[in-house]
Scaffold this active site. Structure first.
Site, PDB file in Angstrom:
ATOM      1  N   SER A 138     -25.969  36.821   1.943  1.00 24.20           N
ATOM      2  CA  SER A 138     -27.110  36.094   2.537  1.00 24.20           C
ATOM      3  C   SER A 138     -26.877  34.612   2.357  1.00 24.20           C
ATOM      4  O   SER A 138     -26.073  34.189   1.527  1.00 24.20           O
ATOM      5  CB  SER A 138     -28.395  36.479   1.818  1.00 24.20           C
ATOM      6  OG  SER A 138     -28.461  35.809   0.556  1.00 24.20           O
ATOM      7  N   ASP A 139     -27.603  33.811   3.117  1.00 24.07           N
ATOM      8  CA  ASP A 139     -27.587  32.392   2.810  1.00 24.07           C
ATOM      9  C   ASP A 139     -28.474  32.177   1.578  1.00 24.07           C
ATOM     10  O   ASP A 139     -29.191  33.083   1.117  1.00 24.07           O
ATOM     11  CB  ASP A 139     -28.065  31.572   4.034  1.00 24.07           C
ATOM     12  CG  ASP A 139     -27.613  30.136   3.965  1.00 24.07           C
ATOM     13  OD1 ASP A 139     -27.547  29.472   5.011  1.00 24.07           O
ATOM     14  OD2 ASP A 139     -27.289  29.668   2.842  1.00 24.07           O
ATOM     15  N   TRP A 140     -28.453  30.960   1.112  1.00 21.05           N
ATOM     16  CA  TRP A 140     -29.102  30.590  -0.150  1.00 21.05           C
ATOM     17  C   TRP A 140     -30.571  30.997  -0.193  1.00 21.05           C
ATOM     18  O   TRP A 140     -31.390  30.444   0.533  1.00 21.05           O
ATOM     19  CB  TRP A 140     -28.980  29.071  -0.312  1.00 21.05           C
ATOM     20  CG  TRP A 140     -29.459  28.530  -1.594  1.00 21.05           C
ATOM     21  CD1 TRP A 140     -30.746  28.288  -1.953  1.00 21.05           C
ATOM     22  CD2 TRP A 140     -28.662  28.112  -2.698  1.00 21.05           C
ATOM     23  NE1 TRP A 140     -30.800  27.768  -3.208  1.00 21.05           N
ATOM     24  CE2 TRP A 140     -29.524  27.640  -3.686  1.00 21.05           C
ATOM     25  CE3 TRP A 140     -27.299  28.092  -2.956  1.00 21.05           C
ATOM     26  CZ2 TRP A 140     -29.077  27.155  -4.901  1.00 21.05           C
ATOM     27  CZ3 TRP A 140     -26.836  27.588  -4.172  1.00 21.05           C
ATOM     28  CH2 TRP A 140     -27.723  27.152  -5.137  1.00 21.05           C
TER      29      TRP A 140
END
Ligand code: GLC
Length: 743
Positions: free
Chosen positions: A298-300
């Site tokens: 996932s992104d941050w």
């Protein structure tokens, strides 16, 4: 237990482990070798063997990524190896050398039950310590080999510093310069972004992922993040099935074909289903349709952000949605480590789903060779970073990325100019030339514009400096000094543009013109009756309203990194012939946004439907850029006038350098399919080639067209099709028609 297993068990090939039968091969010496530790075993066998030995807790922890290192990020878990969970899957690694990595890895391998190494990731976006031009600049070079080499060098510096995995290349198609992240991508064209993305993957991953300087690539942000509404960040993106398949997905498919092993799910809400919980793109497209078997991170904190986006009431639900949608690793949201076991116990997430996610991560770790080489060899920074070869490559990348936007004959500067004034907030500035996402770039490493202009011209000119103004604000106290210097000079070089912090993540700007104070200084210098060269250092297309017609030349150097200044000076002196061409449109006015070349044809032609208060044309179109050479194009010829829908044919064009200056030219090959049951853009880039053409030389450029590959189109479900009828191949203002026939 099956009879086969039972018989093998008696032969000692299997033994019981928690809940699974595991194979083990006897070594030649009779000692039992555990398959996942056997480097001669197939990766899939090692993956399955190891998975079979893992407890649920161990599996869950592989699906998590934390942050480590000396920085003030609130999510940082500090720098003490003993604080790192022994079964954690990955760390975002902030240090500049491998010392801490090796300590952490050693602790994990010695104290954990199965000794599964961590994978260390970092944002190596356009260099690690040797910083290359921002990716948007690199895209203006039309030289994928240089992009590949830049990523190869970045990988070498990163790998030797303890990084196994970069969160790059960014393949978001962006057509709105208000969006700060336009700086990180390869511009507005899907085909070009795919070519560059594939080059970046080859550069990072090398011939073999376990190579000495290979690191895993990560295609991001999957998908459609560049369509963020009005250029704001982290927001909704209205993406139809048609534009998903014909615009936003193609770069990812091209880069996956180059072997990328990881993908990052995006922040944006894709027409009601956020990317990080979007099974259609992560399972249906990425895996079921494209056969991707790497892993998705996932992104941050994107999993937790599903709550803000209104998809989940809490982190537990968000974690369930993300894992079931196909996000394998949770980047620091602490949803997976907190809730997955519970979700499995409650039957809301299946063990099959967990196992598939774990296998994808283990697969990449085995392919990277982390089980055989879990540590980074210690190499002094002076041998890792900023070598003369690396810096020369960065300068070369910059030379070919810079775009000459205007030149009324002033450039290259003639030797009869004896007094040069250099001014502006970027003239004696190192930090801002690094650009956004500049990794471990250091301002003091950066060659500055003034110093390089002085080095280039100082032998026969006086080169003097006045700051003139700051990036923004209302302080004009420097104007008088600048004006006096200009009046005492023959030519003024104004180094203007953006701070590095004005582009990149969370840096959307509602105004993409230069700040007023910069515009006023430019007008003041233009009013002094002196020749003015505007050198722009920027992270996005800018609106040059009110100044474009005031200056004699404009050279866009973008944020060119540690070694861009010598390239800029070389272009001003003529030592370098500019060859950059825009990979993104420069609007005439902000009111035109979004504006890009591959638009669809309007219902009405001529002036109807166009703006009534100004031109509808951009300031500088996609593919635009000036050279010191002059090239003339012959007519297009084709090997066939009619071609079958499954056929191939060749189109050629001759290009002559009719000037006295050797120069590089990029030939852009567009296709046009004017009538199609699904309407198509008025023209679409499908091939490009850049070559040096000597003065007086004529060269033939060729596009070998495969009808299915180059002329087909997709529908809103991704299904390719091609229809009979006329299609056109376009180069510059030349066009040739080919009839596509069924048989
Ligand atoms: C950031 C960015 C992403 C980056 C990641 C790790 O928020 O969106 O591009 O790779 O977090 O730093």
């Amino acid at each position: 237990m099956s009879m086969k297993q039972l018989s093998l068990l008696t032969l000692g090939f299997f033994f019981i482990s928690p809940g699974n039968i595991i194979s083990a091969n006897p070594s030649a010496a009779g000692k039992e070798i555990i398959v996942y530790k056997d480097k001669s075993a197939k990766v899939e066998d090692r993956v399955n063997d190891l998975l079979g030995r893992m407890t649920l807790e161990e599996k869950v922890m592989q699906l998590n990524q934390y942050v480590v290192g000396w920085n003030d990020n609130e999510n940082n878990i500090g720098v003490t190896p003993s604080e790192i969970p022994l079964t954690l899957g990955s760390l975002i690694y902030m240090p500049e050398d491998a010392g801490l990595r090796n300590e952490i890895q050693d602790n994990v391998l010695k104290k954990s039950r199965l000794g599964i190494p961590l994978i260390f990731g970092y944002d190596v976006i356009h260099g690690f310590r040797t910083i290359f031009p921002i990716p948007l600049a690199q895209a203006c070079s039309w030289n994928p080999q240089l992009v590949e080499n830049s990523c190869k060098i970045a990988a070498q510096e990163a790998k030797q510093s303890g990084v196994d995995w970069t969160f790059s290349p960014m393949l978001d198609i962006a057509r709105d310069p208000r969006w700060g992240r336009v700086a990180e991508g390869y511009g507005e064209d899907p085909y070009a972004a795919g070519v560059y993305g594939a080059a970046a993957v080859r550069g990072y991953q090398g011939e073999c992922l376990s190579g000495k300087f290979s690191i895993a690539a990560c295609l991001k942000h999957f998908v459609g993040y560049g369509a963020s509404e009005a250029g704001r960040d982290y927001v909704y993106s209205e993406i139809s099935g048609q534009s998903l398949w014909d615009t936003y997905l193609p770069p990812f498919k091209a880069a996956l074909s180059a072997g990328a092993v990881t993908v990052m799910s995006a922040f944006n809400d894709i027409s009601g289903t956020p990317a990080s919980a979007n099974s259609y793109i992560l399972n249906h497209v990425l895996r079921d349709t494209w056969g991707f078997n790497g892993f998705v991170v996932s992104d941050w904190n994107a999993i937790a952000q599903l709550i803000n986006q209104g998809m989940a009431p809490d982190l537990k639900t968000a974690s369930k949605l993300s894992l079931n949608a196909g996000v394998d690793m949770d980047m620091i949201a602490h949803g997976y480590d907190t809730y997955l076991k519970e979700l499995v116990d409650e039957g809301k997430v299946s063990m099959k789903t967990i196992d598939e996610a774990v296998k994808r991560i283990l697969r990449v770790k085995f392919m990277l060779g982390l089980f055989e080489n879990p540590f980074t060899e210690s190499v002094p920074s002076t041998e890792r970073f900023l070598t003369s070869g690396n810096r020369a490559a960065a300068t070369k990348m910059a030379e070919e990325s810079m775009v000459l936007l205007k030149n009324n004959g002033l450039l290259p500067l003639k030797s009869d100019f004896k007094r040069i004034a250099v001014m502006g907030p970027l003239a004696k500035n190192g930090d801002d030339l690094l650009g956004c996402w500049s990794g471990h770039g250091v301002a003091s490493d950066v060659k500055q514009l003034f110093e390089c202009i002085e080095a280039e011209f100082g032998k026969y000119c006086s080169v003097k400096y006045a700051r003139g103004c700051d990036f923004d604000g209302a302080d004009k106290s420097g104007f008088t000094e600048a004006l006096n210097l200009a009046r005492a000079s023959d030519v003024v070089i104004m180094c203007m543009g953006e701070k590095r912090s004005w582009s990149g993540e969370n840096n959307s700007r509602a105004c993409v013109s230069l700040p007023d104070v910069q515009k006023e200084l430019i007008k003041l210098m233009a009013g002094a009756g002196k020749k003015v060269v505007l050198v722009l250092a920027n992270g996005r297309p800018l609106v040059l309203d009110g100044i474009e017609d005031k200056v004699d030349a404009i050279l866009d150097i973008w944020h060119p990194g540690t070694d861009g200044a010598p390239a800029m000076a070389g272009i001003l002196s003529g030592r370098v012939n500019p060859s950059g061409r825009l990979a993104v449109t420069f609007p005439l006015s902000q009111g035109q946004i979004p504006i890009y070349y591959n638009r669809r044809s309007p219902a009405r032609t001529g002036v109807q439907g166009r703006y009534t208060d100004m031109s509808s044309e951009p300031m500088y179109p996609f593919g635009y850029g000036l050279s010191y050479s002059e090239f003339e194009y012959g007519n297009l010829t084709s090997s066939a006038k009619a071609v079958k829908l499954d056929g191939r044919f060749r189109v050629e064009v001759s290009v002559t350098n009719v000037s006295a200056v050797d120069g590089m030219e990029t030939v852009f090959w567009f296709i046009q399919d004017p009538y199609n049951l699904i309407t198509r853009p008025m023209k679409e880039l499908k091939h490009f080639e850049k070559r040096m053409i000597r003065s007086g030389e004529t060269q033939k450029f060729v596009f070998d067209i495969d009808v299915d590959r180059d002329l087909s189109f997709v529908d809103s479900y991704g299904k390719k099709s091609i229809e009979e009828g006329m299609v056109y191949i376009i180069v510059k203002d030349k066009r040739i028609g080919i009839e596509l026939v069924k048989d």
